[in-house]
Design a protein around this motif. Structure first.
Motif, PDB file in Angstrom:
ATOM      1  N   VAL A 123      -1.951   7.080  -9.818  1.00 25.87           N
ATOM      2  CA  VAL A 123      -2.013   7.520  -8.370  1.00 25.87           C
ATOM      3  C   VAL A 123      -2.996   6.307  -7.829  1.00 25.87           C
ATOM      4  CG1 VAL A 123      -1.429   9.836  -8.555  1.00 25.87           C
ATOM      5  CG2 VAL A 123      -3.898   9.425  -8.810  1.00 25.87           C
ATOM      6  N   ASP A 124      -3.673   5.601  -8.626  1.00 22.93           N
ATOM      7  CA  ASP A 124      -4.710   4.433  -8.080  1.00 22.93           C
ATOM      8  C   ASP A 124      -4.104   3.233  -8.536  1.00 22.93           C
ATOM      9  OD1 ASP A 124      -6.432   3.573 -10.416  1.00 22.93           O
ATOM     10  OD2 ASP A 124      -5.976   5.647 -10.754  1.00 22.93           O
ATOM     11  N   ALA A 125      -4.226   2.172  -7.596  1.00 18.29           N
ATOM     12  CA  ALA A 125      -4.048   0.829  -7.984  1.00 18.29           C
ATOM     13  C   ALA A 125      -4.870   0.406  -9.174  1.00 18.29           C
ATOM     14  CB  ALA A 125      -4.682  -0.096  -6.658  1.00 18.29           C
ATOM     15  N   GLU A 126      -6.031   0.722  -9.596  1.00 20.57           N
ATOM     16  CA  GLU A 126      -6.439   0.237 -10.742  1.00 20.57           C
ATOM     17  C   GLU A 126      -5.566   0.589 -12.034  1.00 20.57           C
ATOM     18  OE1 GLU A 126      -8.751  -1.858 -13.233  1.00 20.57           O
ATOM     19  OE2 GLU A 126      -9.078  -1.824 -11.018  1.00 20.57           O
ATOM     20  N   GLU A 127      -5.171   1.944 -12.127  1.00 19.95           N
ATOM     21  CA  GLU A 127      -4.105   2.166 -13.356  1.00 19.95           C
ATOM     22  C   GLU A 127      -2.891   1.176 -13.279  1.00 19.95           C
ATOM     23  OE1 GLU A 127      -2.734   4.559 -16.560  1.00 19.95           O
ATOM     24  OE2 GLU A 127      -4.461   3.660 -15.830  1.00 19.95           O
ATOM     25  N   THR A 153       2.618   3.056  -6.792  1.00 22.41           N
ATOM     26  CA  THR A 153       1.349   2.552  -6.882  1.00 22.41           C
ATOM     27  C   THR A 153       1.591   1.498  -8.373  1.00 22.41           C
ATOM     28  OG1 THR A 153       0.159   4.250  -6.088  1.00 22.41           O
ATOM     29  CG2 THR A 153      -1.099   2.595  -7.852  1.00 22.41           C
ATOM     30  N   GLN A 211       4.222   7.951  -3.971  1.00 17.56           N
ATOM     31  CA  GLN A 211       3.272   7.064  -3.771  1.00 17.56           C
ATOM     32  C   GLN A 211       2.802   7.013  -5.369  1.00 17.56           C
ATOM     33  OE1 GLN A 211       1.515   5.816  -1.355  1.00 17.56           O
ATOM     34  NE2 GLN A 211       3.339   6.300  -0.108  1.00 17.56           N
ATOM     35  N   ASP A 253       0.903  -1.123   0.143  1.00 12.17           N
ATOM     36  CA  ASP A 253      -0.061  -0.179   0.105  1.00 12.17           C
ATOM     37  C   ASP A 253       0.869   1.179   0.101  1.00 12.17           C
ATOM     38  OD1 ASP A 253      -2.251  -1.326   0.055  1.00 12.17           O
ATOM     39  OD2 ASP A 253      -1.973  -1.911   2.275  1.00 12.17           O
TER      40      ASP A 253
END
Length: 264
Positions: free
Chosen positions: A165-169, A107, A103, A91
């Motif tokens: 910046v997000d886990a899906e990307e 990711t 961050q 995380d």
């Protein structure tokens, strides 16, 4: 007339040839990975691969396999030492070290590591020629021996959605990479992976140089492609992580002899 008879050849088992080390403990393997990570960062810094605070190399911890050693946020690659490295969980939370991590970049790395348990290290930087090829959205063509190592073993992530910046990307990028060794992130740069820090770093170096050669050759004229059969055969000879590890050793020797403080 014949000259004097030369001495007999030495037995091959008396000749030195470096191979990846075996480790007797998790602590030894952790130290080894951290040393190689600090060295790779120094090499990338020397070659001008860092661009502000962009770029990362991550190395999976041998014991806590869903945690990763990474360069500190905001520190020049050229100054990183082993003791500066940061351990973060999947995380992006720091569990060992004195610094923050980037961050946004972490990711992507975390998702690639999660999707590829065979991967020890992931390298991504905003190098100049890698970005130029990425701006074209092109793959590497099989036009040199070195580029054949990537033949049918890299892909283009054909999307750009700003800073990841997000886990899906990160998951989409990991899916695009699949089982391959490298990825061209369109309008962004290059990403490489390996079963050691040495291999991931070598693939990034080799891919960046292959980008430079391809861009230069296309600017000068029409490159001649190596045919499919020969490109595949060359990849089978040169495209494995062990070959990458071997190719990387002169760089490791050079950086540790010139800058031994990186081991501190």
């Amino acid at each position: 007339m014949h000259g004097p008879t030369p001495p007999p050849p030495l037995p091959t088992d008396q000749l030195r040839f470096a191979m990846p080390p075996m480790h007797e403990s998790v602590e030894d393997e952790r130290r080894h990975r951290k040393e190689r990570l600090a060295g790779a960062l120094r090499i990338f810094g020397r070659l001008g691969f860092e661009d502000g605070v962009s770029g990362h190399i991550t190395a999976r911890d041998p014991e806590f396999t869903d945690c990763f050693w990474v360069n500190p946020f905001g520190m020049s690659f050229r100054h990183v030492t082993v003791s500066d490295l940061v351990l973060a969980n999947q995380d992006g939370q720091v569990i060992d070290g004195r610094y923050h991590v980037n961050q946004a970049a972490f990711t992507v790395h975390a998702q690639v590591h999660a999707a590829r348990p065979d991967v020890v290290a992931v390298a991504h930087c905003h190098s100049a020629h890698g970005r130029a090829l990425a701006a074209l959205g092109d793959l590497l063509d099989p036009i040199t021996q070195e580029s054949c190592a990537f033949y049918e073993d890299h892909a283009v992530y054909d999307a750009y959605s700003g800073v990841a910046v997000d886990a899906e990307e990160g998951r989409r990028i990991a899916t695009a990479l699949g089982s391959r060794k490298a990825l061209v992130l369109r309008n962004h740069g290059l990403l490489t992976v390996g079963d050691s820090v040495d291999a991931a770093a070598w693939w990034f170096l080799s891919m960046e140089r292959s980008c430079q050669v391809q861009l230069t050759a296309k600017a000068a004229g029409r490159p001649v492609l190596i045919d499919h059969r020969q490109a595949v055969a060359t990849r089978e000879q040169l495209g494995g992580d062990l070959v990458a590890w071997i190719n990387y050793q002169p760089l490791w020797q050079d950086i540790t002899r010139r800058e031994p403080d990186l081991l501190g």
